[in-house]
Structures are given as C-alpha cells and as structure tokens.
Design a protein around this motif. Structure first.
Motif, PDB file in Angstrom:
ATOM      1  N   TRP A  27      -8.918 -35.447 107.309  1.00 36.41           N
ATOM      2  CA  TRP A  27      -7.880 -35.065 106.335  1.00 36.41           C
ATOM      3  C   TRP A  27      -6.923 -34.459 106.922  1.00 36.41           C
ATOM      4  N   LEU A  51      -5.547 -34.840 110.141  1.00 39.55           N
ATOM      5  CA  LEU A  51      -5.191 -35.673 111.072  1.00 39.55           C
ATOM      6  C   LEU A  51      -4.248 -36.740 110.282  1.00 39.55           C
ATOM      7  N   HIS A  52      -4.626 -36.983 109.079  1.00 42.18           N
ATOM      8  CA  HIS A  52      -3.877 -37.977 108.217  1.00 42.18           C
ATOM      9  C   HIS A  52      -2.830 -37.409 107.645  1.00 42.18           C
ATOM     10  N   LEU A 103      -0.224 -37.052 110.093  1.00 42.24           N
ATOM     11  CA  LEU A 103       0.699 -38.414 110.098  1.00 42.24           C
ATOM     12  C   LEU A 103       1.496 -38.605 109.207  1.00 42.24           C
ATOM     13  N   SER A 104       1.189 -38.085 107.920  1.00 45.33           N
ATOM     14  CA  SER A 104       2.290 -38.205 107.150  1.00 45.33           C
ATOM     15  C   SER A 104       3.339 -37.620 107.063  1.00 45.33           C
ATOM     16  N   THR A 148      -2.919 -37.460  96.599  1.00 49.56           N
ATOM     17  CA  THR A 148      -3.194 -38.704  96.108  1.00 49.56           C
ATOM     18  C   THR A 148      -2.626 -40.001  97.148  1.00 49.56           C
ATOM     19  N   ALA A 149      -2.041 -39.720  98.059  1.00 46.66           N
ATOM     20  CA  ALA A 149      -1.748 -40.628  99.106  1.00 46.66           C
ATOM     21  C   ALA A 149      -3.065 -41.100  99.600  1.00 46.66           C
ATOM     22  N   TYR A 150      -4.192 -40.171  99.795  1.00 50.13           N
ATOM     23  CA  TYR A 150      -5.468 -40.501 100.416  1.00 50.13           C
ATOM     24  C   TYR A 150      -6.522 -40.329  99.383  1.00 50.13           C
ATOM     25  N   GLY A 151      -6.318 -40.306  98.042  1.00 51.07           N
ATOM     26  CA  GLY A 151      -7.359 -40.329  96.977  1.00 51.07           C
ATOM     27  C   GLY A 151      -8.398 -39.035  97.445  1.00 51.07           C
ATOM     28  N   LEU A 152      -7.821 -37.774  97.628  1.00 48.39           N
ATOM     29  CA  LEU A 152      -8.483 -36.794  97.878  1.00 48.39           C
ATOM     30  C   LEU A 152      -8.341 -35.722  96.800  1.00 48.39           C
ATOM     31  N   TYR A 206       4.318 -49.408 108.216  1.00 46.44           N
ATOM     32  CA  TYR A 206       3.493 -48.409 107.537  1.00 46.44           C
ATOM     33  C   TYR A 206       4.090 -46.959 107.394  1.00 46.44           C
ATOM     34  N   PHE A 262       6.285 -46.958 104.731  1.00 48.25           N
ATOM     35  CA  PHE A 262       5.731 -46.958 103.373  1.00 48.25           C
ATOM     36  C   PHE A 262       5.188 -45.393 102.806  1.00 48.25           C
ATOM     37  N   VAL A 263       4.747 -44.745 103.821  1.00 49.11           N
ATOM     38  CA  VAL A 263       4.163 -43.329 103.810  1.00 49.11           C
ATOM     39  C   VAL A 263       5.312 -42.615 103.351  1.00 49.11           C
ATOM     40  N   HIS A 303       6.374 -43.122  99.928  1.00 51.65           N
ATOM     41  CA  HIS A 303       5.374 -42.572  98.847  1.00 51.65           C
ATOM     42  C   HIS A 303       5.558 -41.121  98.539  1.00 51.65           C
ATOM     43  N   ILE A 312     -10.188 -43.089 104.592  1.00 50.54           N
ATOM     44  CA  ILE A 312      -9.319 -42.636 103.465  1.00 50.54           C
ATOM     45  C   ILE A 312      -8.044 -43.288 103.351  1.00 50.54           C
ATOM     46  N   ARG A 313      -7.520 -43.865 104.685  1.00 50.70           N
ATOM     47  CA  ARG A 313      -6.234 -44.495 104.810  1.00 50.70           C
ATOM     48  C   ARG A 313      -6.234 -45.322 103.696  1.00 50.70           C
ATOM     49  N   ALA A 335      -7.812 -45.581 100.644  1.00 51.70           N
ATOM     50  CA  ALA A 335      -7.870 -45.003  99.164  1.00 51.70           C
ATOM     51  C   ALA A 335      -6.503 -44.594  99.052  1.00 51.70           C
ATOM     52  N   GLY A 336      -6.410 -44.229  97.567  1.00 48.39           N
ATOM     53  CA  GLY A 336      -5.052 -43.647  97.131  1.00 48.39           C
ATOM     54  C   GLY A 336      -3.947 -45.024  97.237  1.00 48.39           C
ATOM     55  N   MET A 337      -2.936 -44.173  97.925  1.00 49.31           N
ATOM     56  CA  MET A 337      -1.739 -45.213  98.237  1.00 49.31           C
ATOM     57  C   MET A 337      -2.113 -46.368  98.983  1.00 49.31           C
ATOM     58  N   VAL A 345      -6.519 -42.609 113.859  1.00 52.53           N
ATOM     59  CA  VAL A 345      -7.330 -41.281 113.768  1.00 52.53           C
ATOM     60  C   VAL A 345      -8.850 -41.517 114.644  1.00 52.53           C
TER      61      VAL A 345
END
Lengths: 157, 157
Positions: A7, A9-10, A13-14, A31-35, A147, A150-151, A154, B93-94, B96-98, B113
């Motif tokens: 989580w 690390l992602h 990156l965002s 919400t970006a990663y459904g967490l 990508y 896109f992030v 978002h 998780i990349r 999921a969500g967006m 990652v």
DNA sequence: GCCCGGTTACTCGGATATATAGTGTCCGAGTCCGATGGG
DNA sequence: CCCATCGGACTCGGACACTATATATCCGAGTAACCGGGC
C-alpha cells in the motif's frame, strides 16, 4: 511481510506522479486502489514519523512527499513500515543447553547461523536500497504509457 | 520470520557433526540447545516432508540427514520451514479502484512494485542458496576449534 | 546352544489449546476555507 | 468595495475490537530392541 508495504509503495508512487505542492488526502488515495480509508490512514502514519511523508492538516490537506522521488528508496519504505530490525533474529540458542558447559570465549564471534542469515539480509537490503521511487515510476510508465498522467488526473479535484 | 528456522539450522548442524549412520533422537537435540522437545519435534516434521531429514522410528531411532551436508543449502531449510511463497505477495491493488477504468492491456506486465520486491527476493534467495550446511559447519569450527567434536560427544550415548 | 514369540520401552506423528502480532474500524482534536456582517 | 469574524466542513491522529498466524503442549500409533521360554 505485511501488506502495508505494498500500500505504501503504491501511495508514494501516486504522490510521485501527483501535482507538486498539492496535498492528496487519504480518501483519494484509498479510492484509487480500492482500500479502506481508515486503515490506510493508520498505515501511512509510520511514513510520516520516518520523515518520508509530510501531512498537511485541515481542509484541502493531505499528504506530500517530504523529499524528491530520487531521494527515497524502496528500502526506506520497508524500514519505515516493518521496522529496522532484520527479519531473522538470533536467540543465541547455541549458548543454552550443552553450550553452558563451554567457556565464554567460544562465543566471542557471531553465531555461524546468524552470520549466514545476516549476509543474505544485507544483500536483500542493498537490492532494495538500489531502487528509488523515481526508478519504479519510470518502469511503470514505460510498461503502460500515460499511466502517470492518469493517476495525476484521478487525484486532481 | 519464525524461530523454527534457527532451530532447524542448529539441529542440522548437529547432525552434520554427529556420527554418520547413528540416528539422533529429538530429545537429545532439544537438551543440546535448551529447547522444548515436543515443540522441536513439530518443527522438524517439515524438514522430513521436504526430504532433508530421514526419521527412524522405534527404539534407538531419531533423525538422520537425508543428503550429504554439501548438498543441503540454507535456502532449502528456509523453504522447508517458511514455505515456498515469497515474503512479499502482490495483491494487485493497482487493478482495483481507479484501475478498473483502464484497459486490461495496461496490466499485461508485472506490477512495478511487485517487480522491485521480487528482484530483492531473488538476490536474497540466491545468497541463501550459495551457502551449504558444510560451509556453516566449517565456519563454526574455524571460530571455535573442537566445537564439532564436542557436539558429537554430546549426542553420543 | 539356537531360535522364536511376547513384552517392554522408546521413538516419531498428528491433533489440540494459548499468545501474539497483524488487520480492520471508529471517534475526537486541529486546521483551513468560505460565507457573512460590518466598516 | 474591503476586511475582520464566525461557522462549517474536511483533514489527520490516536485509541479501541477482531482475526489469523505463530507458539507451545499433549497423547496416541508404530517400531525396534530386549528378555524369556521352548526346541
């Protein structure tokens, strides 16, 4: 290893791709990663304590990278989440049981078992420290062009 | 990482030094390192399943090395105890969500990652696989001359 | 003296409780934005 | 028209339950050695 590392690390990156100077709230990252947002908030706190993230309170607040992505390694993130102690901890069982009959000088040097595990741990940490957030961002962008933009869109509001 | 790895490595070193062909019972191994015998028995079973140890039932039974110490690496032991799956598991998780809004082709390649963590995991495993039980035994004997004979005498009955 | 059978004691093996760490959720303190009223 | 003030809403931060893994222990199945009796 806990999933908090993935989580974090992602999320970092965002923030690498996000507009500089614009704090990103925890809800947007979740919400970006459904967490689950509350739990993600708990996982990001060690990063703030470690000095990797800066938290901005209040409305329009959120999280910012404390340093440029080139100055943050994957090792820094893992250390912040999992803690600084190595995965393998030597309990010195060689000194218990029959070892108590031997002189103390026999245990002056490091236990061979612990030494072997430590050597592997060192190369593991070195491999993690050799990769920065910027490297990961570049790799992801190379595999999926656009990508990063896109992030960023978002998280823009 | 569980302490079973440390126990297993010390036990295997004991068997390396022990008289060839002579099974060593779990109780003798437990007293050698001050460990609870019943729990040690449970920790050694994965090693038998993995084909690193051979268990001899009945009176005068015990455990034997299934292969020469030069043919058993530290990696084999860690894999037998902790399992074959890597410490870091990617939950994707990349996607999921967006990520659900992006085409499937964006995720054709491995997550950046997960790739970074996998690279570090590979060098970690490589470092463990490069060291055999014989190497560890030689290192311990070099640091404390006569230690191997001392262990062999302890397990002799 | 040699061989066979029963008994005994010792071994591993899996099934069963407990402790700890990771996972998940919630509510409160603090801060900034925006509207509003006055100057 | 500009500014100070108040209200509101949004943010992070720490405190509180729950679950899965690791730890620890026990008892039963199985086997080889040992002892006794028979041939």
């Amino acid at each position: 290893m806990g999933q908090g590392v993935e989580w974090a690390l992602h999320v970092l990156l965002s923030l690498t791709w996000s507009t500089p100077g614009q704090p990103v709230p925890c809800g947007s990252l979740a919400t970006a990663y459904g967490l689950p947002a509350p739990y993600l908030s708990k996982q990001l706190q060690p990063l703030v304590h470690a000095g990797l993230l800066v938290s901005v309170p209040g409305a329009r607040g959120g999280f910012l990278l404390a340093r440029p992505p080139t100055e943050i390694s994957v090792m820094d993130v893992v250390t912040a989440i999992e803690g600084p102690e190595p995965a393998f901890r030597c309990a010195e069982i060689r000194q218990a049981g029959m070892g108590a009959e031997l002189p103390r000088s026999s245990f002056a040097t490091e236990c061979a078992v612990a030494a072997a595990m430590r050597r592997a741990d060192v190369v593991w940490r070195r491999a993690l420290a050799a990769q920065s957030l910027a490297d990961l961002a570049a790799e992801a962008e190379a595999h999926a062009p656009g990508y990063g933009a896109f992030v960023r869109d978002h998280h823009a509001r």
